[in-house]
Write a protein that holds these residues in place. Structure first.
Motif, PDB file in Angstrom:
ATOM      1  N   ALA A  11     -19.635  15.659  21.970  1.00 13.82           N
ATOM      2  CA  ALA A  11     -20.227  15.786  20.633  1.00 13.82           C
ATOM      3  C   ALA A  11     -19.204  16.323  19.638  1.00 13.82           C
ATOM      4  N   PHE A  12     -18.460  17.347  20.031  1.00 17.05           N
ATOM      5  CA  PHE A  12     -17.456  17.962  19.163  1.00 17.05           C
ATOM      6  C   PHE A  12     -16.329  18.507  20.015  1.00 17.05           C
ATOM      7  N   ILE A  13     -15.161  18.588  19.407  1.00 20.83           N
ATOM      8  CA  ILE A  13     -14.104  19.453  19.931  1.00 20.83           C
ATOM      9  C   ILE A  13     -13.692  20.407  18.819  1.00 20.83           C
ATOM     10  N   ASN A  14     -13.217  21.556  19.233  1.00 23.05           N
ATOM     11  CA  ASN A  14     -12.558  22.470  18.306  1.00 23.05           C
ATOM     12  C   ASN A  14     -11.059  22.344  18.516  1.00 23.05           C
ATOM     13  N   LEU A  15     -10.359  22.043  17.448  1.00 26.73           N
ATOM     14  CA  LEU A  15      -8.912  21.840  17.504  1.00 26.73           C
ATOM     15  C   LEU A  15      -8.329  22.194  16.148  1.00 26.73           C
ATOM     16  N   GLN A  16      -7.342  23.065  16.142  1.00 26.12           N
ATOM     17  CA  GLN A  16      -6.728  23.447  14.875  1.00 26.12           C
ATOM     18  C   GLN A  16      -6.172  22.208  14.164  1.00 26.12           C
ATOM     19  N   GLN A  17      -6.336  22.175  12.856  1.00 22.69           N
ATOM     20  CA  GLN A  17      -5.915  21.005  12.089  1.00 22.69           C
ATOM     21  C   GLN A  17      -4.429  20.730  12.250  1.00 22.69           C
ATOM     22  N   ARG A  30       6.310  19.812   5.755  1.00 23.01           N
ATOM     23  CA  ARG A  30       5.792  20.399   6.976  1.00 23.01           C
ATOM     24  C   ARG A  30       4.302  20.121   7.090  1.00 23.01           C
ATOM     25  N   ILE A  31       3.802  20.279   8.289  1.00 25.25           N
ATOM     26  CA  ILE A  31       2.363  20.208   8.522  1.00 25.25           C
ATOM     27  C   ILE A  31       1.728  21.466   7.960  1.00 25.25           C
ATOM     28  N   GLY A  32       0.533  21.324   7.398  1.00 26.68           N
ATOM     29  CA  GLY A  32      -0.136  22.440   6.747  1.00 26.68           C
ATOM     30  C   GLY A  32      -0.324  23.631   7.670  1.00 26.68           C
ATOM     31  N   GLU A  33      -0.222  24.819   7.107  1.00 23.88           N
ATOM     32  CA  GLU A  33      -0.310  26.044   7.883  1.00 23.88           C
ATOM     33  C   GLU A  33      -1.753  26.515   7.981  1.00 23.88           C
ATOM     34  N   GLU A  87      -2.833  17.064  12.980  1.00 30.18           N
ATOM     35  CA  GLU A  87      -1.814  16.453  12.127  1.00 30.18           C
ATOM     36  C   GLU A  87      -0.541  16.162  12.918  1.00 30.18           C
ATOM     37  N   ALA A  88      -0.144  17.074  13.798  1.00 27.71           N
ATOM     38  CA  ALA A  88       1.076  16.865  14.579  1.00 27.71           C
ATOM     39  C   ALA A  88       0.948  15.641  15.477  1.00 27.71           C
ATOM     40  N   TYR A  89      -0.207  15.463  16.102  1.00 31.89           N
ATOM     41  CA  TYR A  89      -0.399  14.307  16.982  1.00 31.89           C
ATOM     42  C   TYR A  89      -0.427  13.012  16.174  1.00 31.89           C
ATOM     43  N   VAL A 105       0.847  -1.201   0.000  1.00 31.23           N
ATOM     44  CA  VAL A 105       0.000   0.000   0.000  1.00 31.23           C
ATOM     45  C   VAL A 105       0.876   1.243   0.000  1.00 31.23           C
ATOM     46  N   VAL A 106       0.577   2.160  -0.893  1.00 36.16           N
ATOM     47  CA  VAL A 106       1.168   3.498  -0.863  1.00 36.16           C
ATOM     48  C   VAL A 106       0.030   4.490  -0.684  1.00 36.16           C
ATOM     49  N   VAL A 107       0.112   5.295   0.364  1.00 32.12           N
ATOM     50  CA  VAL A 107      -0.857   6.354   0.624  1.00 32.12           C
ATOM     51  C   VAL A 107      -0.217   7.673   0.236  1.00 32.12           C
ATOM     52  N   VAL A 108      -0.923   8.468  -0.546  1.00 27.96           N
ATOM     53  CA  VAL A 108      -0.407   9.755  -1.016  1.00 27.96           C
ATOM     54  C   VAL A 108      -1.161  10.868  -0.301  1.00 27.96           C
ATOM     55  N   GLY A 109      -0.429  11.646   0.498  1.00 29.44           N
ATOM     56  CA  GLY A 109      -1.025  12.766   1.213  1.00 29.44           C
ATOM     57  C   GLY A 109      -1.025  12.541   2.714  1.00 29.44           C
ATOM     58  N   ALA A 110      -0.218  13.325   3.446  1.00 27.12           N
ATOM     59  CA  ALA A 110      -0.100  13.174   4.893  1.00 27.12           C
ATOM     60  C   ALA A 110      -0.901  14.247   5.618  1.00 27.12           C
ATOM     61  N   GLY A 111      -2.188  14.360   5.232  1.00 31.30           N
ATOM     62  CA  GLY A 111      -3.126  15.159   6.010  1.00 31.30           C
ATOM     63  C   GLY A 111      -3.823  14.264   7.020  1.00 31.30           C
TER      64      GLY A 111
END
Length: 542
Positions: A125-131, A64-67, A135-137, A33-39
């Motif tokens: 139900a939800f959390i708000n967390l910057q993307q 880098r992780i997306g800005e 991604e870093a975690y 398996v090759v996965v393209v895209g580290a989002g």
């Protein structure tokens, strides 16, 4: 675009040359398996596959992780998936937990809602967390898994499909090289290059109204709720949205005129007066500014021979309703267990067809809901504008008017009408039907310790699992199927009485759960033959 100077300082990664690059082009390295895209979608998929024993090559063309915050709202369903990947607790600990939303018209509150009014769930139900945090975690988790080979600054520039594999041409700082893969999963976003390489259409609607996003840093006493305004006094004739994020960051969305000049509108000196009018002060700093248009589009097919598409590469929706990232994560959890079984030879290749069946219908549902939200928030005609005005007037005094207001219907788990499900043959007054996701509930372990059904599911191995309510004569589960027993001398206790109620359970009731936590079948009195038939259907064997 404006952004903090320190926010992303620790998220850049170095390029590393891999031995695969030293092979001759005619002798390309082979991978399952090759996965393209580290989002978020590609990272989550790679982790899930690795935890199931699959080796994964994960490619990303950046280093880098997306800005910018980008996606910020992650649903209970996504958090439960991340729990299975070992990162859910970290997401919740950092995130801002919320469940209440309020809708305003002008200066008046029309109504409020609670997305999780009942107790007894492990996750909110939800959390708000910057993307970028999410991604870093996820990257941290990847680095704990030797089975995932994450390669930064590896850009796919070519693709050739064969009967039983695909060949990728990859550009790096050291020059090009090639890889062979049994399957390629494209998680490379809305501008997917792989989608272009397979010649697939991306059909749908692009809405002309523009929206301004501003992430601002400030100290405020606003509650941790989702606030949405129609025609607020600080932004007359348009809509606005306010959300709290970690680190005293607040997300503000402002609807703009469709003819607004993007280059002019995103300049900080032009954004500041708009935000100051909304907040009533200028004691804030900009972290990120961007403009976007709504897009509701999807591919006709999510599977193109050996290339499978997931997340924004396969479908796009407007950000109102938090359906983009959350639906992409549902793609990942839906695909991972199926691809794992096909690669191990425990299911036929046709099992993958159910990925397209289930997730394309889910994409249609998300697009439909997003389009309705957009039409209500940004009417395209005088008739739609008059309808919205009438609905908002009714909503002040009537419950049915409130139900008609659409400020972005928030993401909920998909319910699949799928060939993998076994139809009910017994009578049910409630409980999750086949094709629905498993609801959580508190339970007590044999030692008396408090836990949750979702935790017991993880302990059972996130494989096919039988949730069985004891009646004194337990049926044997098929080979390879885990068991969560409730009641009896060796089972979990329904400590709060919520589990039985949520599953409409009586003694003998049993649910066959898929590895992604969806119901494959349910029985009042299961038999070995009935369970075997349901398992064969859910694994694509029959």
């Amino acid at each position: 675009m404006a952004q903090s100077k320190t926010q992303f300082a620790k998220t850049q990664f170095g390029y590393r040359r891999h031995p695969d690059q030293d092979r001759a082009a005619a002798d390309a390295a082979e991978h399952a398996v090759v996965v393209v895209g580290a989002g978020p979608v590609g990272l989550s998929l790679a982790i899930d596959l690795a935890q199931r024993g699959q080796a994964v090559v994960l490619l990303d063309d950046a280093d880098r992780i997306g800005e910018g915050s980008r996606a910020i709202c992650f649903s209970k369903r996504s958090l439960e998936f991340w729990d299975r990947l070992g990162v859910g607790g970290r997401m919740v600990d950092k995130g801002v937990v919320w469940s209440v939303g309020k809708i305003f018209h002008g200066t008046s509150q029309l109504y409020q809602f609670n997305l999780l009014p009942e107790q007894g769930h492990k996750r909110p139900a939800f959390i708000n967390l910057q993307q970028f945090y999410a991604e870093a975690y996820l990257v941290d988790r990847v680095q704990e898994l030797p089975a995932v080979d994450l390669r930064w600054r590896n850009k796919v520039i070519g693709l050739k499909q064969r009967n039983d594999h695909a060949v990728l041409n990859i550009e790096t700082p050291d020059g090009p090289y090639r890889l062979r893969a049994n399957y390629v999963v494209a998680c490379d976003g809305a501008r997917s290059s792989l989608r272009q390489m397979v010649g697939a259409d991306f059909a749908g609607q692009v809405f002309e109204d523009q929206f301004l996003i501003a992430d601002v840093k400030m100290t405020a006493e606003f509650p941790t709720e989702r606030w949405f305004w129609f025609d607020p006094p600080f932004h007359a004739g348009r809509s606005a949205l306010l959300h709290k994020q970690p680190d005293d960051i607040w997300r503000i969305d402002l609807q703009l005129n469709r003819y607004a000049d993007p280059a002019f509108e995103r300049l900080p000196e032009n954004v500041r007066p708009r935000i100051a009018r909304m907040l009533g002060h200028e004691k804030f700093e900009f972290e990120w500014i961007s403009l976007y248009k709504f897009q509701c589009r999807r591919m006709e097919k999510f599977i193109h021979d050996r290339v499978i598409f997931a997340g924004d590469a396969a479908h796009q929706v407007s950000p109102f309703g938090a359906r983009g990232a959350n639906s992409g994560l549902e793609d990942a959890e839906n695909l991972a267990w199926k691809l794992d079984r096909v690669l191990k030879g425990t299911s036929p290749e046709r099992l993958l067809e159910s990925y397209h069946i289930e997730r394309s219908v889910a994409a249609d549902e998300n697009i439909r809901e997003s389009t309705r939200s957009t039409d209500f928030m940004a009417p395209n005609s005088h008739q739609e504008a008059r309808l919205r005005k009438a609905v908002l007037a009714l909503a002040r005094d009537t419950d049915f008017g409130k139900r008609m207001v659409n400020a972005g219907r928030l993401s909920v788990p998909s319910v699949y009408d799928t060939p993998l499900s076994s139809a009910d043959v017994d009578a049910w007054r409630g409980g999750p039907r086949p094709g629905a996701s498993m609801p959580d509930a508190p339970i007590a372990a044999r030692d008396g310790g408090a836990t949750f059904l979702t935790e017991a599911f993880i302990e059972a191995g996130t494989r096919f699992t039988l949730l069985a309510f004891a009646n004194g004569a337990a049926v044997d589960a098929p080979e390879g199927v885990g068991v969560i027993r409730v009641g009896g001398h060796d089972g979990f206790a329904d400590s709060a009485g919520l589990l039985g109620a949520r599953y409409d359970a009586s003694p003998g009731t049993a649910y066959l759960l898929r590895p992604d936590g969806y119901v494959a079948a349910r029985f009042r009195q299961p038999t070995h033959a009935g369970l075997g038939a349901a398992l064969a259907r859910a694994t694509g064997i029959n």
